[in-house]
Design a protein around this motif. Structure first.
Motif, mmCIF file in Angstrom:
data_model
loop_
_atom_site.group_PDB
_atom_site.id
_atom_site.type_symbol
_atom_site.label_atom_id
_atom_site.label_comp_id
_atom_site.label_asym_id
_atom_site.label_seq_id
_atom_site.Cartn_x
_atom_site.Cartn_y
_atom_site.Cartn_z
ATOM 1 N N GLY B 27 57.065 135.637 17.884
ATOM 2 C CA GLY B 27 55.698 135.618 17.396
ATOM 3 C C GLY B 27 55.168 136.952 16.909
ATOM 4 O O GLY B 27 54.037 137.039 16.454
ATOM 5 N N GLN B 28 55.995 137.991 16.993
ATOM 6 C CA GLN B 28 55.542 139.307 16.557
ATOM 7 C C GLN B 28 55.900 139.581 15.097
ATOM 8 O O GLN B 28 56.748 138.915 14.525
ATOM 9 C CB GLN B 28 56.204 140.391 17.409
ATOM 10 N N ILE B 29 55.205 140.573 14.548
ATOM 11 C CA ILE B 29 55.676 141.173 13.300
ATOM 12 C C ILE B 29 56.160 142.569 13.670
ATOM 13 O O ILE B 29 55.380 143.395 14.141
ATOM 14 C CB ILE B 29 54.556 141.266 12.243
ATOM 15 N N VAL B 30 57.451 142.788 13.527
ATOM 16 C CA VAL B 30 58.023 144.072 13.906
ATOM 17 C C VAL B 30 58.454 144.808 12.647
ATOM 18 O O VAL B 30 59.028 144.210 11.737
ATOM 19 C CB VAL B 30 59.225 143.877 14.853
ATOM 20 N N GLY B 31 58.156 146.092 12.587
ATOM 21 C CA GLY B 31 58.523 146.894 11.426
ATOM 22 C C GLY B 31 59.652 147.837 11.763
ATOM 23 O O GLY B 31 59.669 148.460 12.820
ATOM 24 N N LEU B 32 60.607 147.923 10.856
ATOM 25 C CA LEU B 32 61.710 148.869 11.001
ATOM 26 C C LEU B 32 61.478 149.905 9.921
ATOM 27 O O LEU B 32 61.542 149.589 8.732
ATOM 28 C CB LEU B 32 63.028 148.122 10.795
ATOM 29 N N ILE B 33 61.121 151.143 10.328
ATOM 30 C CA ILE B 33 60.778 152.135 9.314
ATOM 31 C C ILE B 33 61.602 153.391 9.509
ATOM 32 O O ILE B 33 62.319 153.543 10.503
ATOM 33 C CB ILE B 33 59.268 152.499 9.340
ATOM 34 N N GLY B 34 61.486 154.272 8.569
ATOM 35 C CA GLY B 34 62.203 155.533 8.634
ATOM 36 C C GLY B 34 62.374 156.094 7.240
ATOM 37 O O GLY B 34 62.222 155.368 6.262
ATOM 38 N N PRO B 168 63.052 129.186 9.016
ATOM 39 C CA PRO B 168 63.625 130.102 9.999
ATOM 40 C C PRO B 168 62.717 130.287 11.210
ATOM 41 O O PRO B 168 61.526 129.992 11.146
ATOM 42 C CB PRO B 168 63.715 131.412 9.217
ATOM 43 N N LYS B 169 63.330 130.766 12.294
ATOM 44 C CA LYS B 169 62.537 131.214 13.433
ATOM 45 C C LYS B 169 62.271 132.705 13.290
ATOM 46 O O LYS B 169 61.246 133.214 13.710
ATOM 47 C CB LYS B 169 63.296 130.953 14.740
ATOM 48 N N LEU B 170 63.245 133.394 12.708
ATOM 49 C CA LEU B 170 63.113 134.828 12.476
ATOM 50 C C LEU B 170 63.345 135.093 10.989
ATOM 51 O O LEU B 170 64.350 134.676 10.423
ATOM 52 C CB LEU B 170 64.163 135.599 13.299
ATOM 53 N N LEU B 171 62.374 135.761 10.389
ATOM 54 C CA LEU B 171 62.454 136.030 8.958
ATOM 55 C C LEU B 171 62.580 137.539 8.754
ATOM 56 O O LEU B 171 61.784 138.307 9.284
ATOM 57 C CB LEU B 171 61.189 135.490 8.279
ATOM 58 N N LEU B 172 63.612 137.951 8.034
ATOM 59 C CA LEU B 172 63.838 139.369 7.781
ATOM 60 C C LEU B 172 63.394 139.689 6.358
ATOM 61 O O LEU B 172 63.912 139.118 5.408
ATOM 62 C CB LEU B 172 65.316 139.704 7.950
ATOM 63 N N LEU B 173 62.428 140.587 6.229
ATOM 64 C CA LEU B 173 61.927 140.943 4.898
ATOM 65 C C LEU B 173 62.365 142.363 4.563
ATOM 66 O O LEU B 173 61.949 143.324 5.203
ATOM 67 C CB LEU B 173 60.400 140.846 4.858
ATOM 68 N N ASP B 174 63.212 142.466 3.548
ATOM 69 C CA ASP B 174 63.787 143.766 3.199
ATOM 70 C C ASP B 174 62.993 144.386 2.051
ATOM 71 O O ASP B 174 63.154 144.010 0.900
ATOM 72 C CB ASP B 174 65.263 143.572 2.787
ATOM 73 N N GLU B 175 62.111 145.330 2.376
ATOM 74 C CA GLU B 175 61.257 146.018 1.398
ATOM 75 C C GLU B 175 60.625 145.036 0.430
ATOM 76 O O GLU B 175 60.743 145.149 -0.788
ATOM 77 C CB GLU B 175 62.072 147.072 0.637
ATOM 78 N N ILE B 176 59.937 144.074 1.020
ATOM 79 C CA ILE B 176 59.356 142.993 0.227
ATOM 80 C C ILE B 176 58.257 143.512 -0.689
ATOM 81 O O ILE B 176 57.949 142.893 -1.707
ATOM 82 C CB ILE B 176 58.821 141.884 1.174
ATOM 83 N N ALA B 177 57.673 144.646 -0.378
ATOM 84 C CA ALA B 177 56.569 145.161 -1.204
ATOM 85 C C ALA B 177 57.020 146.239 -2.181
ATOM 86 O O ALA B 177 56.195 146.806 -2.901
ATOM 87 C CB ALA B 177 55.452 145.698 -0.321
ATOM 88 N N ALA B 178 58.326 146.525 -2.208
ATOM 89 C CA ALA B 178 58.803 147.603 -3.086
ATOM 90 C C ALA B 178 58.505 147.268 -4.541
ATOM 91 O O ALA B 178 58.807 146.180 -5.013
ATOM 92 C CB ALA B 178 60.295 147.816 -2.892
ATOM 93 N N GLY B 179 57.871 148.206 -5.237
ATOM 94 C CA GLY B 179 57.598 148.015 -6.650
ATOM 95 C C GLY B 179 56.336 147.218 -6.935
ATOM 96 O O GLY B 179 56.000 146.982 -8.089
ATOM 97 N N LEU B 180 55.637 146.796 -5.876
ATOM 98 C CA LEU B 180 54.403 146.040 -6.101
ATOM 99 C C LEU B 180 53.218 146.999 -6.206
ATOM 100 O O LEU B 180 53.229 148.074 -5.619
ATOM 101 C CB LEU B 180 54.163 145.057 -4.948
ATOM 102 N N VAL B 200 56.479 131.831 12.786
ATOM 103 C CA VAL B 200 57.723 132.517 12.436
ATOM 104 C C VAL B 200 57.633 133.973 12.863
ATOM 105 O O VAL B 200 56.625 134.637 12.619
ATOM 106 C CB VAL B 200 57.976 132.438 10.916
ATOM 107 N N THR B 201 58.656 134.446 13.545
ATOM 108 C CA THR B 201 58.729 135.856 13.897
ATOM 109 C C THR B 201 59.226 136.626 12.678
ATOM 110 O O THR B 201 60.093 136.153 11.953
ATOM 111 C CB THR B 201 59.703 136.048 15.068
ATOM 112 N N VAL B 202 58.642 137.810 12.445
ATOM 113 C CA VAL B 202 58.968 138.545 11.220
ATOM 114 C C VAL B 202 59.454 139.949 11.556
ATOM 115 O O VAL B 202 58.865 140.641 12.370
ATOM 116 C CB VAL B 202 57.738 138.631 10.280
ATOM 117 N N LEU B 203 60.553 140.331 10.927
ATOM 118 C CA LEU B 203 61.030 141.708 11.023
ATOM 119 C C LEU B 203 61.025 142.280 9.617
ATOM 120 O O LEU B 203 61.662 141.720 8.721
ATOM 121 C CB LEU B 203 62.444 141.742 11.615
#
Lengths: 340, 261
Positions: B27-34, B168-180, B200-203
């Protein structure tokens, strides 16, 4: 049921085509052309299968003639030697090529790169050699004699108009099956593999499984063609199932366009027409022998690959589409102008 | 829900990830940054089984997934988008989404070939369902356009919709906002929240800090393949190590400035 925005089978096209098949023997009555048209139907079945394999599974087979030959010899041995009914041997003539394709596909589990092309090339050579050398069963290079004709409700299906209709009945079935596959969930999955294999597998598409299924299906289609060929002819010989034949099937698909079921069908018809023209020219000019055909096929292959890499049918279809949309947009613009 | 446990990935001599561990709760939205080259995309590819880690385990709802092929991970309930856009270009918008629904019907090749009545009915159902997904992502008006004709913003939405269509139960979004642009990014944040609200849990892997800070419940920060911090956006913003990683150490900057003078 029309689902807009989704590729679907155009039943109108199938219907028009079936009607053309139906009336053809009434317009063209010479038995030579009828035999040619029957052969074209047999080849079309193989080409449609190969077209699915090339256009939708992205694989090339250089050995479709082997599956074709296995289908033909399986039914010949079962009917002439063992006395089975041809209708009983039909499933076996489909099963053997399919099984062989399964084994080949399974051992090369991923079916990637050009390995399948190489393996099928070898298969074609092995099968041809077997047909020539395994005299006890195949009766060797001189050919297999005494294959029974087909009987349907006590009526013998002779070469000529009856067999023409039988063959093209099967072509229409194969055509409809193939169009349905292409326009279904599996067809979409296969098309998606073409665009991005990594994305389609992350959608849960088991890419190698579908490639394998299409390979098996193409082998079974070739087996069906072999069955039809055997029972049309009183005799068959290994000469009909050579590497040359495999290349001919390839040329049909490439000419018509591998990304389209119709393309393979149209390609077959065109290649057969070239064959007929060369044959007719050969009667007038003695220097044009039947070897000349191969030169022309080679030339066609080269020209198509250079100028129409997608093949004839998809290219022409797009021209028509562009023409139609131009017309309709012109019309709608005129309408707009008139309103103003 | 997802446990990443001491994952190391080497490409030849290059260590892309080293002993990285973190968890994603349901149920979380988790961000992987760096910063660039931190190993975010590598981590992402391992979670979605594009390639396996060198060592370490990834567990999703009790199932070890690090060695499964991608098409077997999808049915467990993990789906993803691709940073470099892997849309099916030669298919229409709705067909793209219908491929996303691939797993929801089970029909084999030979059944399909005969196009039995049941199958056409299933097609209709899938089609209608696809249309509702498109409506969810605001793509319903362009459903019959070829994907190759879409703008970048629409392509990102289409990838999102297609991944969502796998249920999905877990959705992985890979730089979904890049270029927007700014407006599109805001709409994207709203969409991600909306998707989370459906359960949906989001990473997300993301460069856009505004987006990450506004929507994420938790952030995991990677730098040069190592996890340097984990916490709420607020904690991360105040974290020394993170600030250093992003801006460089203060002392360095002063030196640079002095040298410049």
């Amino acid at each position: 049921m029309k689902l807009q925005g989704v590729q679907q089978t155009k039943w109108m096209g199938v219907l028009v085509f079936a009607l053309a098949i139906l009336v053809f023997p009434f317009i063209v009555t010479q038995s030579f052309y009828l035999t040619q048209a029957t052969f074209a139907g047999i080849y079309a079945i193989i080409a449609i299968g190969l077209g699915l394999l090339m256009g939708y599974a992205g694989q090339i087979s250089l050995g479709q003639a082997a599956f074709y030959g296995i289908g033909a010899y399986t039914t010949s041995v079962l009917t002439a030697t063992m006395g089975w009914s041809p209708w009983v041997s039909l499933p076996i003539a489909l099963l053997f090529p399919g099984l062989l394709a399964f084994i080949m596909g399974y051992t090369m589990s991923r079916l990637s790169g050009y390995y399948l092309a190489m393996a099928t090339l070898a298969l074609g050579i092995i099968v041809h050699t077997l047909l020539v050398e395994w005299r006890g069963v195949t009766k060797g290079a001189s050919g297999f004699f005494g294959i029974p004709q087909l009987n349907l409700f006590g009526y013998t299906i002779n070469q000529g108009i009856p067999y023409y209709y039988l063959v093209w009945f099967f072509v229409i079935i194969v055509l409809i099956l193939s169009l349905n596959i292409v326009h279904s969930r599996v067809g979409r999955a296969l098309r998606s593999i073409h665009d991005s294999e990594i994305a389609s597998s992350s959608m849960g598409v088991n890419t190698s499984k579908y490639k394998m299924q299409i390979f098996i299906l193409s082998a079974m289609f070739a087996g069906l063609a072999g069955w039809l060929f055997a029972h049309m002819s009183y005799s068959i010989s290994p000469a009909a199932f050579t590497f040359d034949a495999s290349i001919l099937f390839l040329a049909m698909v490439v000419l018509g366009g591998s990304g389209s079921v119709w393309g393979a069908l149209i390609g077959t018809l065109l290649i057969r027409m070239v064959g007929i023209v060369v044959h007719m020219l050969g009667e007038k000019f003695p220097f044009i022998t039947s070897d000349f055909e191969h030169v022309i096929y080679g030339l066609i292959l080269m020209l198509v690959v250079i100028f129409l890499p997608r093949g004839l049918f998809p290219t022409v279809a797009d021209w028509f589409d562009a023409l139609l949309t131009k017309r309709s947009s012109k019309k709608s613009m005129l309408k707009l102008a008139a309103k103003r | 829900m997802l446990q990443v446990d001491s994952i190391t990935k080497r490409f030849g001599g290059v260590v892309a990830n080293s002993e990285v561990s973190f968890t994603v709760e349901e149920g979380q939205i988790v961000g992987l940054i760096g910063p660039n080259g931190a190993g975010k995309s590598t981590m992402f590819n391992m979670i979605s089984s594009v390639f396996p880690p060198t060592t370490g385990t990834i567990t999703f709802q009790g199932t070890r997934i690090e060695k499964l092929p991608a098409y077997q991970v999808a049915p467990l309930g993990i789906s993803r988008t691709f940073q470099n856009l892997q849309v099916f270009k030669n298919m229409t918008v709705i067909e793209n989404v219908m491929v996303g629904q691939h797993m929801q019907t089970k029909t084999n090749l030979f059944g399909m070939a005969s196009l039995l009545l049941g199958i056409t009915r299933k097609e209709r159902k899938v089609y209608d369902q696809a249309m509702s997904y498109l409506a969810f992502f605001g793509l319903q008006d362009i459903f019959d356009q070829k994907a190759s004709s879409l703008s970048l913003g629409k392509l990102r939405l289409l990838e999102f919709a297609r991944a969502f269509a796998t249920e999905p139960k877990l959705l992985l979004l890979d730089e979904i906002a890049a270029g927007l642009n700014h407006k599109e990014t805001q709409e994207m944040s709203a969409l991600i929240n909306k998707v989370r609200d459906t359960g949906v849990t989001v990473l997300v892997v993301e460069h856009d800090m505004d987006l990450v800070m506004s929507i994420c419940d938790k952030l995991v920060v990677l730098d040069q393949g190592v996890k340097i911090a984990e916490g709420t956006p607020k904690e991360i913003q105040e974290n020394e190590a993170v600030i250093t990683a992003y801006l460089g150490a203060d002392i360095d900057e002063e030196e640079v400035e002095e040298e410049a003078i």
